[in-house]
Design an enzyme around this catalytic site. Sequence first.
Site, PDB file in Angstrom:
ATOM      1  N   GLU A  53      -4.401  -3.476   5.739  1.00 57.00           N
ATOM      2  CA  GLU A  53      -5.585  -3.025   5.000  1.00 57.00           C
ATOM      3  C   GLU A  53      -5.319  -2.916   3.502  1.00 57.00           C
ATOM      4  O   GLU A  53      -6.212  -3.124   2.675  1.00 57.00           O
ATOM      5  CB  GLU A  53      -6.061  -1.681   5.560  1.00 57.00           C
ATOM      6  CG  GLU A  53      -5.382  -0.440   5.035  1.00 57.00           C
ATOM      7  CD  GLU A  53      -3.915  -0.314   5.435  1.00 57.00           C
ATOM      8  OE1 GLU A  53      -3.164   0.373   4.723  1.00 57.00           O
ATOM      9  OE2 GLU A  53      -3.533  -0.892   6.460  1.00 57.00           O
ATOM     10  N   ASP A  54      -4.072  -2.620   3.121  1.00 55.64           N
ATOM     11  CA  ASP A  54      -3.757  -2.453   1.704  1.00 55.64           C
ATOM     12  C   ASP A  54      -3.971  -3.752   0.930  1.00 55.64           C
ATOM     13  O   ASP A  54      -4.615  -3.775  -0.126  1.00 55.64           O
ATOM     14  CB  ASP A  54      -2.320  -1.950   1.530  1.00 55.64           C
ATOM     15  CG  ASP A  54      -1.320  -2.765   2.340  1.00 55.64           C
ATOM     16  OD1 ASP A  54      -1.729  -3.726   3.029  1.00 55.64           O
ATOM     17  OD2 ASP A  54      -0.125  -2.444   2.293  1.00 55.64           O
ATOM     18  N   ASN A  55      -3.452  -4.850   1.468  1.00 51.41           N
ATOM     19  CA  ASN A  55      -3.591  -6.141   0.786  1.00 51.41           C
ATOM     20  C   ASN A  55      -5.032  -6.642   0.789  1.00 51.41           C
ATOM     21  O   ASN A  55      -5.496  -7.249  -0.181  1.00 51.41           O
ATOM     22  CB  ASN A  55      -2.675  -7.171   1.458  1.00 51.41           C
ATOM     23  CG  ASN A  55      -2.585  -8.465   0.667  1.00 51.41           C
ATOM     24  OD1 ASN A  55      -2.319  -8.467  -0.529  1.00 51.41           O
ATOM     25  ND2 ASN A  55      -2.823  -9.580   1.329  1.00 51.41           N
TER      26      ASN A  55
ATOM     27  N   GLY B 145       0.766  -1.239   0.000  1.00 51.48           N
ATOM     28  CA  GLY B 145       0.000   0.000   0.000  1.00 51.48           C
ATOM     29  C   GLY B 145       0.793   1.282   0.000  1.00 51.48           C
ATOM     30  O   GLY B 145       0.268   2.318   0.435  1.00 51.48           O
TER      31      GLY B 145
END
Length: 469
Positions: A220-222, A195
């Site tokens: 949270e990015d993945n 991210g």
Amino acid sequence: MGNENFFRLVQHYQEQLPSDVQEYIMQTYNYGQESVSIIRPLKGVDCNLLENLSSSFRQNYPKFEIIFSVASENDPAIDVVQKLMKKFPKADARLIIGDRNVGVNPKINNIISAYETVKYDIIWILDSNVYVDPGCLGRSVDKLCQPDVGLVHHLPFAVRPDTFGSELEMIFIDTIHAKMYLAINAMGPDSCVVGKSNLYRKSDIEDVGGLAQFGKYMAEDNLIASAIWKKGFKHEMTCDLAYQPLGSMTISDYFLRRSRWTRIRKYTVTAATLIEPFIESILCGLCASYGFNLLWHIHPLNFLAFHLVLWFWIDLKLFQILSQKKVDMETLRGFIMAWAIREITALPLYIYSMCGTTVDWREGTYRLMRDSTVVKISSSNRQHQASGSISSSPPSSNNQRTLFFQFIVSILTSVMLVINFFIDILFSSQRNGNPIENTEVEDLKDSEKEKTRISRLRSMRETDRVSIT
């Protein structure tokens, strides 16, 4: 000439064109109408922060806004943002101060207000510790506007290490991580996104539940990328890199950072994490050495040596290609040392990371759950752990962790001295060997020549005697 090629020609000569001419060309050719909202979360003054944030203002793109998001009004990053906003007064930039608690993830809490107030559908979340080239936004929007593309991301690339710990981090990001990141995204078996620099549409995020629902996760990015992937949208990369200046990082900082993200991946991408040791040079080389010896009777040590040299050469070439720089002898010396230490410590660090369930991030300590969510360990929770309501590490765990890493650092220091000693010998010696050894060889050659000459004279004399007789 197509509109896209014409636009790139305008970009190339933009410094020679007046701003009103550029705006007229954009409107006439109807290019770049997909406006973008850039969100930059901030916390503290990261290394090279001024240049990192300046790269957003310098994007060669017709219309975008920049939203800086800071959780605390006392954050020193605010002064840097205000300075840049004065430097670029024509830019559509604003600062949002204050976070909102929608979960345990501090990054989501920081940017949720900015996310809800964006003007445009395309959102570019760009971390404060990276910078990008001026043409990155244009190329990224080109990719995002292609059919069935839901996310555009960029390869992280570490630069400017000031300490040996930073060099270890740089070697990890720019070699083994870059290889796996590029390979997985080229083959496309599953979502693989970091991210640092991500573009997607707000409408797509809302379709998968909205940004707030990802606040209960650490990675949270993945997970956002995986949710978009499962909707049937592809992920694309441009040729751009997300440059991350490292600055000063201790060796312990490097180990703690790698340990944290290994533990997080243990629950978010379990299958990939379990096979991770087998894509490292040493364990992979040992397995291959055994196999080649079993099948073709190649000596294991010979194959292992060849394997490690080839692995190192590939990593070095990848680093040179991505950095677009030639590695001189002094840089090569540091590269060898950092590469060797990173490879040696990869498996022990992996084992240590897999045995734990808590991570330290920013000012908090978090417990990782099997469903990929995280729970922040507060002081009240730590009081409850004495009664058994929450199973956690004992209060002395931080001290034990510190002693463990001090022990690891002492071992690494010894290994570094040994590697440095052999590198000194390697770099100071001549390619044809030691001068003393060369002298001895030359003496042997001269003595052999003298013996040959004497033997020839003796044979000639014997021949003369025989002829006289």
